[in-house]
Write an enzyme that holds these catalytic residues in place. Structure first.
Site, PDB file in Angstrom:
ATOM      1  N   CYS A   4      36.233 130.951 -23.896  1.00 27.05           N
ATOM      2  CA  CYS A   4      35.704 130.478 -25.183  1.00 27.05           C
ATOM      3  C   CYS A   4      35.578 128.954 -25.182  1.00 27.05           C
ATOM      4  O   CYS A   4      36.556 128.234 -24.963  1.00 27.05           O
ATOM      5  CB  CYS A   4      36.624 130.945 -26.308  1.00 27.05           C
ATOM      6  SG  CYS A   4      36.210 130.225 -27.901  1.00 27.05           S
ATOM      7  N   ASP A  30      30.100 117.569 -34.247  1.00 25.72           N
ATOM      8  CA  ASP A  30      29.128 118.461 -33.606  1.00 25.72           C
ATOM      9  C   ASP A  30      28.302 117.654 -32.599  1.00 25.72           C
ATOM     10  O   ASP A  30      27.868 116.529 -32.869  1.00 25.72           O
ATOM     11  CB  ASP A  30      28.214 119.094 -34.662  1.00 25.72           C
ATOM     12  CG  ASP A  30      27.471 120.309 -34.119  1.00 25.72           C
ATOM     13  OD1 ASP A  30      27.771 121.432 -34.564  1.00 25.72           O
ATOM     14  OD2 ASP A  30      26.581 120.127 -33.246  1.00 25.72           O
ATOM     15  N   HIS A  46      42.320 131.915 -31.810  1.00 24.11           N
ATOM     16  CA  HIS A  46      40.957 132.422 -31.625  1.00 24.11           C
ATOM     17  C   HIS A  46      40.662 133.582 -32.565  1.00 24.11           C
ATOM     18  O   HIS A  46      41.350 134.600 -32.561  1.00 24.11           O
ATOM     19  CB  HIS A  46      40.741 132.873 -30.181  1.00 24.11           C
ATOM     20  CG  HIS A  46      39.348 133.383 -29.937  1.00 24.11           C
ATOM     21  ND1 HIS A  46      38.319 132.545 -29.545  1.00 24.11           N
ATOM     22  CD2 HIS A  46      38.803 134.617 -30.086  1.00 24.11           C
ATOM     23  CE1 HIS A  46      37.199 133.256 -29.442  1.00 24.11           C
ATOM     24  NE2 HIS A  46      37.470 134.518 -29.766  1.00 24.11           N
ATOM     25  N   ASN A  86      28.244 130.399 -39.872  1.00 21.43           N
ATOM     26  CA  ASN A  86      27.346 131.444 -39.391  1.00 21.43           C
ATOM     27  C   ASN A  86      28.197 132.560 -38.799  1.00 21.43           C
ATOM     28  O   ASN A  86      29.089 132.297 -37.988  1.00 21.43           O
ATOM     29  CB  ASN A  86      26.389 130.887 -38.333  1.00 21.43           C
ATOM     30  CG  ASN A  86      25.481 129.814 -38.895  1.00 21.43           C
ATOM     31  OD1 ASN A  86      24.975 129.943 -40.002  1.00 21.43           O
ATOM     32  ND2 ASN A  86      25.287 128.747 -38.144  1.00 21.43           N
ATOM     33  N   GLY A  92      22.733 133.412 -36.553  1.00 24.85           N
ATOM     34  CA  GLY A  92      22.616 132.136 -35.862  1.00 24.85           C
ATOM     35  C   GLY A  92      23.905 131.631 -35.251  1.00 24.85           C
ATOM     36  O   GLY A  92      23.968 130.482 -34.804  1.00 24.85           O
ATOM     37  N   THR A  94      26.226 130.833 -32.453  1.00 19.30           N
ATOM     38  CA  THR A  94      26.043 130.700 -31.006  1.00 19.30           C
ATOM     39  C   THR A  94      27.372 130.547 -30.264  1.00 19.30           C
ATOM     40  O   THR A  94      27.437 130.836 -29.068  1.00 19.30           O
ATOM     41  CB  THR A  94      25.148 129.485 -30.672  1.00 19.30           C
ATOM     42  OG1 THR A  94      25.744 128.303 -31.211  1.00 19.30           O
ATOM     43  CG2 THR A  94      23.749 129.670 -31.254  1.00 19.30           C
ATOM     44  N   HIS A  97      33.683 131.582 -31.742  1.00 23.63           N
ATOM     45  CA  HIS A  97      35.018 131.206 -32.212  1.00 23.63           C
ATOM     46  C   HIS A  97      34.777 130.691 -33.629  1.00 23.63           C
ATOM     47  O   HIS A  97      33.986 129.755 -33.823  1.00 23.63           O
ATOM     48  CB  HIS A  97      35.610 130.119 -31.292  1.00 23.63           C
ATOM     49  CG  HIS A  97      36.977 129.631 -31.667  1.00 23.63           C
ATOM     50  ND1 HIS A  97      38.043 129.593 -30.773  1.00 23.63           N
ATOM     51  CD2 HIS A  97      37.464 129.131 -32.831  1.00 23.63           C
ATOM     52  CE1 HIS A  97      39.105 129.096 -31.380  1.00 23.63           C
ATOM     53  NE2 HIS A  97      38.777 128.793 -32.640  1.00 23.63           N
ATOM     54  N   HIS A  99      34.124 128.950 -36.882  1.00 29.92           N
ATOM     55  CA  HIS A  99      34.036 127.511 -37.149  1.00 29.92           C
ATOM     56  C   HIS A  99      33.312 127.266 -38.460  1.00 29.92           C
ATOM     57  O   HIS A  99      32.437 128.025 -38.851  1.00 29.92           O
ATOM     58  CB  HIS A  99      33.357 126.762 -35.998  1.00 29.92           C
ATOM     59  CG  HIS A  99      32.024 127.314 -35.596  1.00 29.92           C
ATOM     60  ND1 HIS A  99      31.886 128.412 -34.786  1.00 29.92           N
ATOM     61  CD2 HIS A  99      30.756 126.912 -35.885  1.00 29.92           C
ATOM     62  CE1 HIS A  99      30.602 128.670 -34.597  1.00 29.92           C
ATOM     63  NE2 HIS A  99      29.893 127.785 -35.255  1.00 29.92           N
TER      64      HIS A  99
HETATM   65  P1  AMP Z   1      26.811 127.961 -34.560  1.00 26.36           P
HETATM   66  O1  AMP Z   1      25.364 127.953 -34.180  1.00 26.36           O
HETATM   67  O2  AMP Z   1      27.052 128.155 -36.025  1.00 26.36           O
HETATM   68  O3  AMP Z   1      27.612 128.929 -33.696  1.00 26.36           O
HETATM   69  O4  AMP Z   1      27.351 126.513 -34.279  1.00 26.36           O
HETATM   70  C1  AMP Z   1      27.789 126.087 -33.025  1.00 26.36           C
HETATM   71  C2  AMP Z   1      27.749 124.600 -33.062  1.00 26.36           C
HETATM   72  O5  AMP Z   1      28.512 124.117 -31.979  1.00 26.36           O
HETATM   73  C3  AMP Z   1      26.346 124.011 -32.921  1.00 26.36           C
HETATM   74  O6  AMP Z   1      26.035 123.209 -34.064  1.00 26.36           O
HETATM   75  C4  AMP Z   1      26.433 123.175 -31.642  1.00 26.36           C
HETATM   76  O7  AMP Z   1      25.709 121.964 -31.714  1.00 26.36           O
HETATM   77  C5  AMP Z   1      27.920 122.925 -31.538  1.00 26.36           C
HETATM   78  N1  AMP Z   1      28.412 122.675 -30.192  1.00 26.36           N
HETATM   79  C6  AMP Z   1      28.136 123.377 -29.063  1.00 26.36           C
HETATM   80  N2  AMP Z   1      28.798 122.864 -28.013  1.00 26.36           N
HETATM   81  C7  AMP Z   1      29.528 121.809 -28.495  1.00 26.36           C
HETATM   82  C8  AMP Z   1      30.397 120.853 -27.903  1.00 26.36           C
HETATM   83  N3  AMP Z   1      30.709 120.881 -26.597  1.00 26.36           N
HETATM   84  N4  AMP Z   1      30.948 119.910 -28.702  1.00 26.36           N
HETATM   85  C9  AMP Z   1      30.641 119.855 -30.003  1.00 26.36           C
HETATM   86  N5  AMP Z   1      29.839 120.729 -30.635  1.00 26.36           N
HETATM   87  C10 AMP Z   1      29.274 121.686 -29.886  1.00 26.36           C
HETATM   88 ZN    ZN Z   2      38.155 130.591 -28.956  1.00 28.25          ZN
END
Ligand code: AMP
Ligand code: ZN
Length: 112
Positions: A4, A30, A46, A86, A92, A94, A97, A99
């Site tokens: 993760c 972010d 997690h 999300n 959406g 991605t 975990h 957040h």
């Molecule tokens: P979601 O699409 O709601 O799952 O949000 C995931 C977020 O994680 C996105 O806004 C990405 O820009 C952010 N993200 C992905 N990898 C990293 C990283 N290494 N450090 C900080 N943010 C990240």
């Molecule tokens: Zn995790």
């Protein structure tokens, strides 16, 4: 959760720009900000998504909202911000975990 991304960030195995940390949660900026202020708050334990919140583990969600309110005051955006979660790929999500996106610093468009 070995695989993760956010567990690795919490563990310090992948670098991040920390906003806040305590025993229950970690907040970091972010990597692709969608607003002048855009950071994520994650529980240290997690959970794949908001769909895994139960009566037994829900306390961390209240804790995270209290942390967000505190950071909003400290960082100067308590007058207007948005918290987004999300849940599931179809919505959406991605990174799987749980957040909370915290967005502020601009006029945020209406959802409705
Ligand atoms: P979601 O699409 O709601 O799952 O949000 C995931 C977020 O994680 C996105 O806004 C990405 O820009 C952010 N993200 C992905 N990898 C990293 C990283 N290494 N450090 C900080 N943010 C990240
Ligand atoms: Zn995790």
């Amino acid at each position: 959760m070995n695989d993760c991304l956010f567990c690795k960030i919490i563990a310090g195995e992948i670098p991040s720009k920390k906003v806040y940390e305590d025993e229950l949660c970690y907040a970091f900026y972010d990597i692709s900000p969608l607003a002048p202020t855009h950071f994520l708050v994650v529980p240290k334990g997690h959970l794949a998504s908001a769909a895994e919140i139960t009566a037994e583990n829900a306390a961390v969600v209240g804790h995270i909202y209290a942390v967000i309110a505190k950071l909003a005051k400290e960082l100067g955006f308590a007058d207007g911000f948005r918290v987004v979660t999300n849940c599931g790929a179809a919505a959406g999500q991605t990174v799987h975990h749980l957040h909370f996106h915290v967005l502020a610093g601009t006029t945020l468009g209406s959802f409705n």
